[in-house]
Design an enzyme around this catalytic site. Structure first.
Site, PDB file in Angstrom:
ATOM      1  CG  ASP A   1       7.110   4.411   5.566  1.00  0.00           C
ATOM      2  OD1 ASP A   1       7.915   5.327   5.805  1.00  0.00           O
ATOM      3  OD2 ASP A   1       7.405   3.220   5.646  1.00  0.00           O
ATOM      4  CD  GLU A   2       5.706   0.430   8.379  1.00  0.00           C
ATOM      5  OE1 GLU A   2       5.261  -0.659   8.036  1.00  0.00           O
ATOM      6  OE2 GLU A   2       6.844   0.590   8.864  1.00  0.00           O
ATOM      7  CB  VAL A   3       2.590   8.080  11.021  1.00  0.00           C
ATOM      8  CG1 VAL A   3       2.746   9.102  12.148  1.00  0.00           C
ATOM      9  CG2 VAL A   3       3.302   8.587   9.773  1.00  0.00           C
TER      10      VAL A   3
END
Length: 363
Positions: free
Chosen positions: A110-112
């Site tokens: 998540d949240e790359v």
């Protein structure tokens, strides 16, 4: 019935990876003990290894800086560098090896942040007419191929990346259950489900859709701080905006909130923290801001110029000096030292420093 553990630098990495290990990391015996206790209580430990974003604990090291998507930021891996996948395989291998009881692994993802902003990614998208979603899925498929061969199945969270439409086409549903990570109460689960789930008749089962309602749960706890309160929460997983999802967990949820002492591990620390949060800040600020003698005869103006009437100062001197004993040592001797240092620095020292400065100037 499970515990998700994101170890980061608390895992006892060995060999080439030892640089990632915190000085206070769990030992191999600790990891085994955690799993034994979980098994005793019919809980499955699900190890979480970040494989794309949230990898600051890796990319902050000079040894691995060349694997950053954007050189300035340690947040995310560059998926085009062969060393990235090689490193991830080493990390995953060590973690999976210590979790043979587990039937699930979690690969994060998540949240790359900054994906597509690096030079390699821009060149790839230009050559392949691709987008960040395709690039994201290509990397995830590489990771899943490795994990599935060693430790099926896997879970992944994916957010802030436009991948929902091609998710089914990618074929990763054979090995992964995507998790939608969302905090607001008005999550349109039905709409997301239509996009993520395979077409009718497809061989792959629809991925799980999990809903975040942790903040709601905390707000309910805070609503009843002075009494034990047990509530049976009801709601449907697929419901109107604001509906809860306790039935998705397989049972009702019992919420307990109490001011009792408690006998759980760490209760002593909890109550120390509670006392500091509840009294230290309030008492220090009250003393500094409401003590009339200090405001009138020992203001910042007087202190800065080291000028004051000795007679006036003697009227409040005893009050000032009694605070010397505060903050002499940490009340948390059996906790990880780095955690203690950070917590004290953010929650205790700002107030004690004001008192110390006052005592210094008085003397």
């Amino acid at each position: 019935n499970g515990i998700l553990i994101e170890y980061e630098d608390m895992f006892p990495f060995k060999g080439e990876l030892e640089i990632l290990k915190s000085p206070y990391a769990y030992s191999e015996e600790d990891i085994e003990r955690i799993q034994q206790l979980a098994e005793l209580h019919k809980l499955e430990v699900v190890p979480l290894v970040q494989t794309f974003g949230h990898v600051e604990f890796i990319l902050k090291h000079e040894k691995y800086q060349h694997l950053r998507e954007v050189e300035r930021f340690p947040n995310s891996f560059n998926p085009h560098v062969p060393d990235t996948l090689a490193l991830l395989k080493s990390i995953l291998s060590q973690v999976i090896e210590k979790h043979r009881r587990s039937t699930w692994s979690h690969i994060g993802a998540d949240e790359v942040f900054h994906l597509g902003e690096g030079t390699d990614s821009k060149n790839w998208m230009s050559r392949n007419r691709g987008d960040t979603g395709t690039m994201f899925l290509n990397h995830i498929k590489e990771v899943l191929g490795f994990v599935a061969a060693r430790h099926p199945p896997a879970a992944a969270t994916s957010t802030h990346v436009p991948i929902l439409a091609p998710l089914t086409e990618s074929g990763i549903a054979k090995h992964v259950s995507p998790v939608v990570w969302f905090y607001a109460p008005d999550f349109e689960a039905e709409q997301i489900g239509k996009v993520m789930c395979p077409a009718p008749g497809a061989p792959n089962p629809p991925p799980s859709l999990l809903r975040r309602w942790w903040h709601w749960w905390l707000s309910r706890c805070r609503a009843f701080p002075h009494q034990v309160r047990r509530e049976r929460l009801r709601g449907r997983f697929w419901g109107s905006p604001g509906a809860l999802a306790p039935h998705a967990l397989g049972s009702h949820l019992l919420v307990f909130c109490s001011e009792g002492r408690g006998a759980f591990p760490g209760a002593e620390i909890y109550h120390m923290v509670e006392q500091v949060n509840g009294h230290l800040k309030e008492s220090v600020l009250k003393f500094l801001e409401e003590e009339s003698a200090i405001k009138g005869w020992f203001s910042l103006y007087h202190r800065k110029r080291q000028f004051g009437n000795p007679r006036n100062m003697e009227t409040f001197g005893s009050k000032v000096l009694k605070y010397v004993v505060l903050g002499a040592g940490s009340p948390f001797p059996r906790v990880f030292p780095d955690m203690v240092e950070e917590w004290m620095e953010e929650n205790v020292n700002p107030y004690l420093d004001q008192l110390r400065d006052l005592v210094r100037d008085y003397r």
